[in-house]
Scaffold this active site. Structure first.
Site, PDB file in Angstrom:
ATOM      1  N   SER A  41       0.841  -1.196   0.000  1.00  0.00           N
ATOM      2  CA  SER A  41       0.000   0.000   0.000  1.00  0.00           C
ATOM      3  C   SER A  41       0.875   1.244   0.000  1.00  0.00           C
ATOM      4  O   SER A  41       1.900   1.301   0.692  1.00  0.00           O
ATOM      5  CB  SER A  41      -0.922   0.011   1.220  1.00  0.00           C
ATOM      6  OG  SER A  41      -1.825  -1.077   1.160  1.00  0.00           O
ATOM      7  N   GLU A  42       0.453   2.208  -0.759  1.00  0.00           N
ATOM      8  CA  GLU A  42       1.212   3.444  -0.928  1.00  0.00           C
ATOM      9  C   GLU A  42       1.552   4.071   0.429  1.00  0.00           C
ATOM     10  O   GLU A  42       0.724   4.142   1.335  1.00  0.00           O
ATOM     11  CB  GLU A  42       0.374   4.429  -1.747  1.00  0.00           C
ATOM     12  CG  GLU A  42       1.021   5.776  -1.970  1.00  0.00           C
ATOM     13  CD  GLU A  42       0.112   6.713  -2.755  1.00  0.00           C
ATOM     14  OE1 GLU A  42       0.624   7.608  -3.432  1.00  0.00           O
ATOM     15  OE2 GLU A  42      -1.117   6.544  -2.679  1.00  0.00           O
TER      16      GLU A  42
ATOM     17  N   CYS B 245       7.755   0.871   5.702  1.00  0.00           N
ATOM     18  CA  CYS B 245       7.143   0.623   4.385  1.00  0.00           C
ATOM     19  C   CYS B 245       8.160   0.721   3.256  1.00  0.00           C
ATOM     20  O   CYS B 245       8.182  -0.101   2.335  1.00  0.00           O
ATOM     21  CB  CYS B 245       5.995   1.609   4.151  1.00  0.00           C
ATOM     22  SG  CYS B 245       4.662   1.483   5.368  1.00  0.00           S
TER      23      CYS B 245
ATOM     24  N   GLU C  29      -3.170   5.119   0.780  1.00  0.00           N
ATOM     25  CA  GLU C  29      -2.244   5.731   1.736  1.00  0.00           C
ATOM     26  C   GLU C  29      -2.766   5.638   3.166  1.00  0.00           C
ATOM     27  O   GLU C  29      -3.972   5.749   3.417  1.00  0.00           O
ATOM     28  CB  GLU C  29      -2.064   7.203   1.353  1.00  0.00           C
ATOM     29  CG  GLU C  29      -1.180   8.009   2.266  1.00  0.00           C
ATOM     30  CD  GLU C  29       0.302   7.753   2.051  1.00  0.00           C
ATOM     31  OE1 GLU C  29       0.985   7.462   3.049  1.00  0.00           O
ATOM     32  OE2 GLU C  29       0.766   7.844   0.907  1.00  0.00           O
TER      33      GLU C  29
ATOM     34  N   ARG D 148      -2.962   3.142   5.400  1.00  0.00           N
ATOM     35  CA  ARG D 148      -3.886   2.024   5.635  1.00  0.00           C
ATOM     36  C   ARG D 148      -5.307   2.397   5.226  1.00  0.00           C
ATOM     37  O   ARG D 148      -6.291   2.003   5.863  1.00  0.00           O
ATOM     38  CB  ARG D 148      -3.844   1.554   7.095  1.00  0.00           C
ATOM     39  CG  ARG D 148      -2.495   1.017   7.530  1.00  0.00           C
ATOM     40  CD  ARG D 148      -2.592   0.110   8.752  1.00  0.00           C
ATOM     41  NE  ARG D 148      -3.175   0.770   9.891  1.00  0.00           N
ATOM     42  CZ  ARG D 148      -2.487   1.497  10.769  1.00  0.00           C
ATOM     43  NH1 ARG D 148      -1.180   1.660  10.607  1.00  0.00           N
ATOM     44  NH2 ARG D 148      -3.083   2.058  11.794  1.00  0.00           N
TER      45      ARG D 148
ATOM     46  N   THR E 129      -0.359   3.600  16.738  1.00  0.00           N
ATOM     47  CA  THR E 129      -0.872   3.744  15.376  1.00  0.00           C
ATOM     48  C   THR E 129      -2.319   3.279  15.240  1.00  0.00           C
ATOM     49  O   THR E 129      -3.081   3.817  14.431  1.00  0.00           O
ATOM     50  CB  THR E 129       0.029   2.975  14.383  1.00  0.00           C
ATOM     51  OG1 THR E 129      -0.449   3.144  13.052  1.00  0.00           O
ATOM     52  CG2 THR E 129       0.079   1.486  14.705  1.00  0.00           C
TER      53      THR E 129
ATOM     54  N   ASP F 173      -7.627  -0.475  10.330  1.00  0.00           N
ATOM     55  CA  ASP F 173      -7.085  -0.776   9.003  1.00  0.00           C
ATOM     56  C   ASP F 173      -8.230  -0.716   8.006  1.00  0.00           C
ATOM     57  O   ASP F 173      -9.125  -1.562   8.028  1.00  0.00           O
ATOM     58  CB  ASP F 173      -6.433  -2.158   8.993  1.00  0.00           C
ATOM     59  CG  ASP F 173      -5.600  -2.414   7.744  1.00  0.00           C
ATOM     60  OD1 ASP F 173      -5.791  -1.690   6.746  1.00  0.00           O
ATOM     61  OD2 ASP F 173      -4.756  -3.328   7.769  1.00  0.00           O
TER      62      ASP F 173
ATOM     63  N   ARG G 121      -7.933  -0.818   4.669  1.00  0.00           N
ATOM     64  CA  ARG G 121      -7.541  -1.309   3.354  1.00  0.00           C
ATOM     65  C   ARG G 121      -8.414  -2.483   2.904  1.00  0.00           C
ATOM     66  O   ARG G 121      -8.999  -3.186   3.716  1.00  0.00           O
ATOM     67  CB  ARG G 121      -6.070  -1.754   3.379  1.00  0.00           C
ATOM     68  CG  ARG G 121      -5.086  -0.639   3.588  1.00  0.00           C
ATOM     69  CD  ARG G 121      -3.674  -1.164   3.766  1.00  0.00           C
ATOM     70  NE  ARG G 121      -3.538  -1.936   5.001  1.00  0.00           N
ATOM     71  CZ  ARG G 121      -2.395  -2.478   5.413  1.00  0.00           C
ATOM     72  NH1 ARG G 121      -1.310  -2.341   4.673  1.00  0.00           N
ATOM     73  NH2 ARG G 121      -2.341  -3.158   6.534  1.00  0.00           N
TER      74      ARG G 121
END
Length: 397
Positions: free
Chosen positions: A239-240, A254, A281, A283, A303, A315, A317
């Site tokens: 992921s970006e 990352c 971006e 997550r 986080t 999260d 994503r």
């Protein structure tokens, strides 16, 4: 006194200064503004002070009384009310985070990635050869889809993994059109006129739609010989992360994971591989919200807590696009290949990448150990932020 927040002082309107009254003569005990007294002991002290002043200077009492109407005194206290300050960011959402969960209780805050009911429709628009700074080469594929307006990427290492949608013949296009959008075999060079045959490259078959390097029809990896030592290709779903990949951030690993995946796939003995680069971006919460989460982390949250405090999932994503792109690249079960080896530390990602109907088979999970852990701190990212980040990832994500 009004219920001011802890960071505010009570509003005091500016008062005119009496022209005949010295500034030092303003009373600090009277209360013309109606503020509640902060102490019950101030009145006796004020009375005692007045008696002493009258004995020392009998005429000053009358002068002070005459001037008091025109020159009001200050309130008892100009200090902000002593209210209890807000809790630390980790305690702002009692319904989510109270009582404070320990690391062993944290998995309840993070849910496995959501499976889509169907795979999105994806199409590879263009492909281009990218020589890398390490001396290897890869092919960058740009995808469009029917679920968002973002351009997701597939970084392909090796010549035996090709896109079906890219190689598909489009109505009215010329050979030059096909070569410009990357639907060619072999290598491009000045003077080449055919997308389907490269006369100067004997390593590729004459047409990608007939056979590939392993002898299978179409452009997919063959399952034949799976027991004869042909290893499934490596796949990384990435992921970006602008901060970690571009801004040299030491808050996450990352960028390091992206570099390590590319290194493993470009090794001479590698059978190739694919890095699916999804534009999700932070997550899935976006760069702006991610930067807010960084500020919350500096205030004491981890986080996961930071995302929750911003009213985002731990999260956000999803991996349906990744699965659809892998199928388009010939790595799905419909191509009869040997499956994939997934580079990830998250076992939950395996089921999400395989798709709602097991369109892709993950034969093996390959862990990605941080470089600092593998080298006992001699290499890799070293910071207090990343230590906390990795600890939370291991337990909560």
């Amino acid at each position: 006194m009004p219920d001011f927040p802890s960071h505010a002082s009570p509003y005091l309107a500016p008062q005119p200064v009496h022209p005949k009254k010295k500034f030092a003569e303003y009373s600090l005990t009277s209360n013309p503004f109606g503020f509640a007294s902060t102490s019950t002991s101030t009145a006796p002290n004020a009375h005692r002070s007045a008696n002493i002043d009258e004995k020392i200077n009998p005429t000053s009492h009358n002068d002070t009384a005459e001037a008091s109407a025109a020159a009001p005194s200050l309130p008892n206290s100009i200090i902000s009310p002593a209210l209890t300050p807000p809790s630390t960011p980790g305690n702002l959402l009692p319904s989510l985070l109270s009582p404070q969960p320990g690391l062993k209780d944290r998995p309840a805050l993070s849910r496995p990635p959501k499976l889509l009911p169907r795979l999105p429709n994806v199409e590879c628009i263009v492909r281009a050869r990218i020589p890398t700074t390490s001396g290897s080469e890869m092919f960058l594929h740009l995808y469009q889809n029917d679920v968002d307006n973002k351009e997701h990427l597939a970084i392909v290492f090796g010549n035996n993994i090709r896109s079906r949608s890219l190689d598909r013949v489009r109505e009215g296009e010329t050979e030059m059109d096909r070569m410009i959008r990357g639907a060619y075999v072999g290598r491009l060079r000045p003077g080449r006129i055919s997308s389907r045959q490269d006369d100067q490259d004997e390593s590729e078959p004459p047409a990608a739609s007939t056979k590939n390097l392993l002898g299978e029809k179409s452009s997919e990896i063959s399952s034949e010989g799976a027991g004869e030592g042909i290893q499934a290709p490596l796949v990384r779903i990435h992921s970006e992360c602008y901060t970690g990949e571009t801004a040299w951030s030491a808050r996450c690993d990352c960028g390091e994971q992206l570099d390590e995946a590319a290194r493993l796939m470009s090794e001479p003995e590698s059978t190739g591989g694919v890095i699916i680069y999804l534009r999700q971006e932070g997550r899935g919460i976006g760069l702006g919200e991610k930067l807010k989460a960084y500020n919350l982390q500096d205030l004491g949250s981890d986080t996961v807590e930071a995302n929750l405090l911003l009213r985002h999932p731990a999260d956000a994503r999803s991996y349906g696009l990744a699965t659809a792109m892998l199928v388009d690249l010939g790595l799905g079960v419909d191509a009869g290949n040997v499956g994939i080896r997934l580079l990830t530390n998250n076992p939950d990602k395996i089921r999400a990448v395989e798709g709602p109907n097991r369109e892709v088979v993950v034969k093996e999970r390959v862990p990605m150990v941080p470089l600092a852990w593998r080298t006992n701190g001699e290499k890799g990212i070293r910071s207090t932020e990343i230590e906390g980040y990795l600890q939370t990832k291991c337990v909560a994500l």
